[in-house]
Design a protein around this motif. Structure first.
Motif, short mmCIF file in Angstrom:
data_model
loop_
_atom_site.label_atom_id
_atom_site.label_comp_id
_atom_site.label_asym_id
_atom_site.label_seq_id
_atom_site.Cartn_x
_atom_site.Cartn_y
_atom_site.Cartn_z
N SER A 40 0.81 -1.22 0.00
CA SER A 40 0.00 0.00 0.00
C SER A 40 0.84 1.26 0.00
O SER A 40 0.36 2.31 -0.44
N GLY B 229 -0.70 4.59 0.98
CA GLY B 229 -2.13 4.33 1.00
C GLY B 229 -3.00 5.10 0.02
O GLY B 229 -4.17 5.33 0.30
N MET C 96 -5.01 -2.66 4.63
CA MET C 96 -3.90 -1.92 4.03
C MET C 96 -2.63 -2.56 4.54
O MET C 96 -2.46 -2.76 5.74
N SER C 97 -1.74 -2.92 3.63
CA SER C 97 -0.56 -3.66 4.08
C SER C 97 0.68 -3.24 3.32
O SER C 97 0.61 -2.69 2.23
N ASP C 98 1.81 -3.52 3.94
CA ASP C 98 3.09 -3.27 3.28
C ASP C 98 4.10 -4.18 3.96
O ASP C 98 3.91 -4.63 5.08
N LEU D 244 4.28 1.75 6.10
CA LEU D 244 2.95 1.48 6.64
C LEU D 244 2.59 2.50 7.72
O LEU D 244 1.45 2.97 7.80
N GLU D 245 3.59 2.87 8.51
CA GLU D 245 3.36 3.85 9.57
C GLU D 245 2.99 5.20 8.97
O GLU D 245 2.08 5.88 9.45
N ARG E 281 -0.55 4.88 7.75
CA ARG E 281 -1.51 4.84 8.85
C ARG E 281 -1.78 6.25 9.37
O ARG E 281 -2.93 6.64 9.60
N GLU F 148 -7.88 -1.81 8.28
CA GLU F 148 -6.94 -2.48 9.17
C GLU F 148 -5.55 -2.33 8.58
O GLU F 148 -5.40 -2.22 7.37
N TYR F 149 -4.54 -2.36 9.44
CA TYR F 149 -3.17 -2.22 8.96
C TYR F 149 -2.39 -3.48 9.31
O TYR F 149 -2.39 -3.91 10.46
#
Lengths: 208, 249
Positions: free
Chosen positions: B70, B73, B91-93, B99-100, B103, B116-117
């Motif tokens: 992601s 995002g 949402m993923s990485d 990712l942070e 988020r 969701e992460y």
């Protein structure tokens, strides 16, 4: 990439920029999160899909499912939706709605209420005093423009009807329409009578 | 076999086990300015590419979607709008720093509740079979060490009727465009990278990894091999980017 996709992207970014200036309206749109509003612009063969979400509106040029509601209208009628006309167009037949009418109505109302507080945003750049002065000027200008355009509209209508005798007055038009209606009915009656007479003729001949 | 133990990292050959670590280092280095760099490098056109992919995703309210790689995002934010409060966006990485960033950005935009992460390696997706209506990977597949494995995993977690979307740099068609594109990506791009993130090497890797990525037809075949059906692709900006789509039937 089709042109309509580019137009959608441009429209979306313009709308969202506008929404950023009016956080209340943005929040009201967020309440419609989970709904998809289709808008079919008659004459252009174009359907846009509006997807409200907390971060703003998404405008899509294609949507594979059925939208919750589909608003149909000519470009001008739809534009009036966003210019404070609210759902008036629905009552005079310019706009039609398929599906969830409540969503369509809320969407139309929110769009109509969109009114950014320009003065406050300007104040961040120029300070309160200058922004207020400019705001007053703009309000004055807008009031003047609105009054002028209204009186111009009246004057023009009066000139065309009374002075120039170019256009009929409303009563004349209504009278004319009424006469046309009566004439149409008369013609229909005459037609019916003729039909009856021609039906009767063979029988009349056959009689001794 | 010795060949299976190495893979490409840009134009270099590196041990397969090391690629993930090196890719992570690249994205650790660029994470904080990733969005700015995207805008600079693509002149803002990446937004249009992503918009196009979102329309092809065919998402509706209530759908579940997994977005791999992601980054910050861009796709996931749009998906969160489309699937509505009843839907679900994962949402993923593979990279924690990216990712942070993502988020934080989602929370800033008020996007909470249906997202969701998860830190996910696309080669090992931690979900049951038939979990998602749509699985997407935007500008991420070329960084994955074993692409076939990732595509198989994407197919596995897809519900029947669902679709996979791969948005990725690809190979432009015409010769003049190709020449201009090469000049841009090998001369201009690393310089912008040096100015903005003080990291020329990462952006050189970006340009090289794009060249090593399979072309449109090859990727389409790879998707078919992974079990996806009715695979097709759309070239964007003359093939600089392509969106591949495949269904699980």
């Amino acid at each position: 990439m089709p042109t309509s996709a580019l137009a959608c992207a441009a429209l979306e970014s313009a709308l969202n920029r506008y929404l950023d200036l009016d956080p209340d309206t943005k929040a009201r749109f967020a309440d419609l999160h989970g709904k998809v509003i289709g808008m079919q612009i008659l004459g252009l063969g174009l359907t846009l899909y509006f997807v409200p979400a907390p971060q703003g509106l998404q405008v899509l040029s294609q949507f594979e499912g059925a939208p919750d509601t589909l608003i149909r209208g000519a470009p001008l009628a739809l534009a009036r939706l966003g210019r404070g006309g609210g759902m008036d167009g629905l009552f005079n037949g310019d706009i039609s709605i398929d599906g969830d009418t409540e969503t369509a109505q809320r969407f139309g109302e929110i769009l109509g209420d969109l009114d950014p507080d320009w003065e406050e945003h300007l104040a961040r750049l120029t300070g309160d005093v200058a922004a207020h002065e400019i705001g007053n000027l703009a309000r004055g200008g807008r009031a003047w423009a609105s009054a002028t355009s209204q009186s111009l509209e009246q004057d023009l209508a009066e000139y065309l009807k009374e002075e120039g005798q170019l256009l009929p007055s409303r009563y004349e038009v209504e009278g004319f329409m009424h006469e046309v209606d009566r004439m149409r009915d008369d013609v229909e009656r005459l037609e019916a009578r003729l039909a009856r007479l021609t039906q009767d003729r063979p029988r009349a001949k056959a009689a001794p | 076999m010795a060949e299976q133990d190495t893979t490409h990292f840009g134009y270099q050959q590196v041990p397969a086990a090391e690629k993930a670590r090196r890719v992570r280092a690249v994205f650790d280095s660029v994470a904080s300015r990733y969005d700015l760099m995207n805008d600079l490098m693509s002149l803002g056109i990446h937004r249009l590419w992503k918009r196009f992919a979102v329309e092809l995703a065919g998402l509706r309210p209530g759908h579940a979607v997994l977005d791999l790689a992601s980054g910050t995002g861009d796709l996931a934010a749009r998906f969160a709008g489309l699937v509505g409060p009843q839907g679900r966006v994962v949402m993923s990485d593979i990279n924690g720093a990216m990712l942070e960033q993502g988020r934080r950005r989602m929370a800033d935009q008020g996007l909470i509740g249906n997202i969701e992460y998860l830190l996910i390696d696309a080669e090992r997706i931690p979900f049951d079979d038939h979990s998602f209506d749509c699985v997407t990977i935007g500008f991420g597949l070329r960084n994955v060490t074993h692409k076939e494995k990732a595509l198989q995993e994407m197919h596995r977690v897809l519900k029947p009727g669902g679709r996979v979307l791969v948005l990725e740099f690809s190979h432009p068609g015409g010769r003049p465009l190709k020449a201009a594109y090469d000049l841009y990506s090998f001369q201009v791009l690393p310089r912008i990278g040096r100015l903005v993130t003080q990291d020329e090497a990462s952006y050189r890797y970006l340009a090289e990894s794009i060249r090593m990525h399979p072309d449109q037809e090859t990727l389409k075949m790879m998707m078919k091999t992974a079990g996806l059906e009715r695979c097709d692709y759309h070239d964007l900006s003359g093939g600089i980017v392509a969106v591949h789509r495949g269904f699980k039937l």
